[in-house]
Enzyme design. Structure first.
Site, short mmCIF file in Angstrom:
data_model
loop_
_atom_site.label_atom_id
_atom_site.label_comp_id
_atom_site.label_asym_id
_atom_site.label_seq_id
_atom_site.Cartn_x
_atom_site.Cartn_y
_atom_site.Cartn_z
CB VAL A 28 19.30 7.95 0.28
CG1 VAL A 28 19.36 7.87 -1.17
CG2 VAL A 28 20.36 8.38 1.35
CE LYS A 38 12.30 2.46 7.06
NZ LYS A 38 13.54 2.24 6.56
CD GLU A 56 23.01 10.35 -0.60
OE1 GLU A 56 22.78 11.64 -0.49
OE2 GLU A 56 23.69 9.69 0.25
CG PHE A 57 26.16 15.04 -3.76
CD1 PHE A 57 27.17 14.58 -3.52
CD2 PHE A 57 25.84 14.47 -5.02
CE1 PHE A 57 28.32 13.77 -4.33
CE2 PHE A 57 26.49 14.12 -6.13
CZ PHE A 57 27.70 13.74 -5.57
CG ASN A 86 30.39 11.97 1.62
OD1 ASN A 86 30.04 13.35 1.58
ND2 ASN A 86 29.62 10.98 1.89
CG LEU A 135 36.99 26.39 6.69
CD1 LEU A 135 37.31 27.53 6.01
CD2 LEU A 135 37.77 25.16 6.90
N GLY A 147 30.67 13.02 12.65
CA GLY A 147 30.07 11.64 12.78
C GLY A 147 29.10 11.55 11.77
CB CYS A 195 27.23 9.78 5.04
SG CYS A 195 25.54 9.84 5.02
NE ARG A 197 22.55 5.63 10.91
CZ ARG A 197 21.95 5.83 9.61
NH1 ARG A 197 22.31 4.48 8.84
NH2 ARG A 197 21.35 6.68 9.06
#
Ligand code: UGA
Length: 437
Positions: free
Chosen positions: A11, A35, A151-152, A211, A253, A260, A263, A330
């Site tokens: 993000v 990083k 955020e999306f 979500n 759908l 999974g 989020c 994850r």
């Protein structure tokens, strides 16, 4: 406009790189020195299409900077985006320790008016709490405003989602701060992206409700798919027929091995927890989590239906990431399904175009990792497809049949046509469709 972005996960990094691409001077901060060292060289530590190019381009243009020094990043920035993780705690609630530590550090540093924008997904009430933490601990008299700007971004399509969002949500109380954030997103405003300006609590909840709704939609179609198998209906056609109703819509759908990722599971659990503590329980969402956990085991049931006892059998698994175009594992269904296969006494060979390294960190060498789909299926008793990577959509099935001990395919993403598999002599089980045994 100078902006600081705290946290360089997908993000933070996507937001930072895209805002820099809009023409702003963006400094991304992270406590992970390794990083930051890599990012300074333009190396993105995870797989996200288009991101590395964007980071390199904006580094070169001297609009994007990386540092481990929060004070350095904050000093010249009017706006500070918080993009740190809010993982699940064992009771399902969101762990806000990273948010708290950022807020307390900001309180030490801030000596001028700042707009603090929370992009991390945080429980309703958190932005107000952030402001009170900063106000109670700040060393100077400088005022701060907080804004909720959820955020999306979908992993694997995050750059595209940032540049072409369906909507921009801005929650806040200060009209001055809201105007500043609107200005940052001006390129999107000009492109007629809908903006929703609202209060903090509403903005925070829009994210969770979105979500949770999508996770519910997937879970609904998964249950319909299971029912289809019992009554001889075809879920792909049911989905199509439902999706043509604009009130329902065709997206999300597609039945599968259960949702999974970092989020949906976390956010649904966190919303359930918020409902409980507010004495407004989310019964529906509790069922979503329960059904989703069971859905992951459908793959094992299907393998048993076609192969019998799994003890001593070798199963090829294609797809370890929770969805295509990401190396993220994850809460991936593969992390439940593969250990269950091993527990049942099966041997597992696995292949994924991007996620093997991440998967290995958790499951270690209990699985044989293959370097291609064909190598993966060699001498196996069944093939299980868990993720719909494009690379798996056009496999050479005749060749696969020759390589396998027995031609059995369990396709948890319905990427193959049952009739084609039947003609090739496979035993085939998709999801919510006719089984060819
Ligand atoms: C999700 C949301 O889609 C984003 O809008 C949101 O910003 C993000 O979470 C977040 O909160 O940060 P993401 O987790 O990247 O994005 O993945 P999705 O594409 O939504 O897929 C989630 C899971 O649902 C995957 O396991 C996927 O395989 C599954 N899924 C999705 C289905 O099983 N069927 C579908 O029809 C769609």
């Amino acid at each position: 406009m100078h902006i600081a972005v705290i946290g360089t996960g997908y993000v933070g990094l996507v937001s930072g790189a895209c805002l820099a691409d809009f023409g702003m001077k963006v400094t991304c901060v992270d406590i992970n020195e390794e990083k930051i060292k890599k990012l300074k060289k333009g190396e993105v530590p995870f797989y996200e299409p288009g991101l590395e190019e964007l980071v390199k381009k904006n580094l070169k243009a001297e609009r994007l900077f990386f540092t481990t020094r929060l004070d350095e990043a904050v000093k010249n920035s009017l706006v500070i985006f918080i993009c740190v993780g809010t993982p699940s705690k064992p009771d399902g609630s969101a762990d806000l320790s990273q948010i708290k530590s950022v807020a307390l550090s900001l309180a030490e540093i801030i000596d001028d008016y700042k707009v603090i924008v929370t992009k991390s997904t945080v429980p309703v009430g958190t932005n107000r709490w952030i402001k009170s933490l900063i106000d109670a601990n700040k060393k100077s008299n400088a005022p701060v405003d907080v804004i909720s700007n959820p955020e999306f971004l979908r992993e694997g399509a995050a750059v595209e989602d940032f540049m072409h969002p369906d909507r921009v949500i801005i929650g806040g109380e200060s009209s001055y701060a809201i105007a500043i954030i609107k200005d940052i997103y001006r390129p999107l405003y000009l492109a007629e992206t809908p903006f929703i300006i609202t209060n903090l609590e509403t903005a925070e909840l829009i994210k969770y409700a979105s979500n949770a709704f999508l996770a519910t939609k997937i879970t609904f179609i998964n249950e319909i798919a299971n029912f289809c198998e019992k009554v001889g209906a075809d879920v792909t056609v049911v989905s199509k027929g439902m999706g043509l109703d604009p009130r329902i819509g065709p997206k999300f759908l597609n039945p599968g091995p259960g949702f999974g990722g970092s989020c949906f599971p976390k956010d649904v659990r966190a919303l359930i927890h918020q409902g409980k503590t507010s004495n407004s329980p989310f019964k529906l969402l509790e069922a979503v989590i329960e059904v989703n956990e069971k859905q992951k085991l459908r793959a094992i049931e299907k393998l048993r239906e076609l192969c019998g006892d799994l003890k001593g059998k070798t199963i090829a698994v294609l797809g370890l990431s929770f969805k295509p175009n990401t190396s993220d594992v994850r809460e991936s269904p593969a992390l439940t399904i593969i250990p269950e296969l091993l527990k049942a006494g099966a041997k597992v060979k696995a292949y994924d175009p991007a996620a093997i390294e991440e998967f290995k960190k958790i499951v270690k060498d209990k699985v044989i990792y293959a370097s291609s789909p064909l190598e993966c299926v060699r001498d196996t008793d069944a093939l299980l497809i868990l993720t719909e990577w494009n690379e798996f959509r056009f496999l050479d099935l005749s060749q696969i049949k020759k390589l396998m001990k027995t031609p059995v395919l369990v396709d948890m993403r319905n990427i193959y046509e049952p009739s084609v598999l039947k003609n090739l002599g496979f035993k085939y089980s998709g999801i919510g469709r006719k089984v060819i045994a």
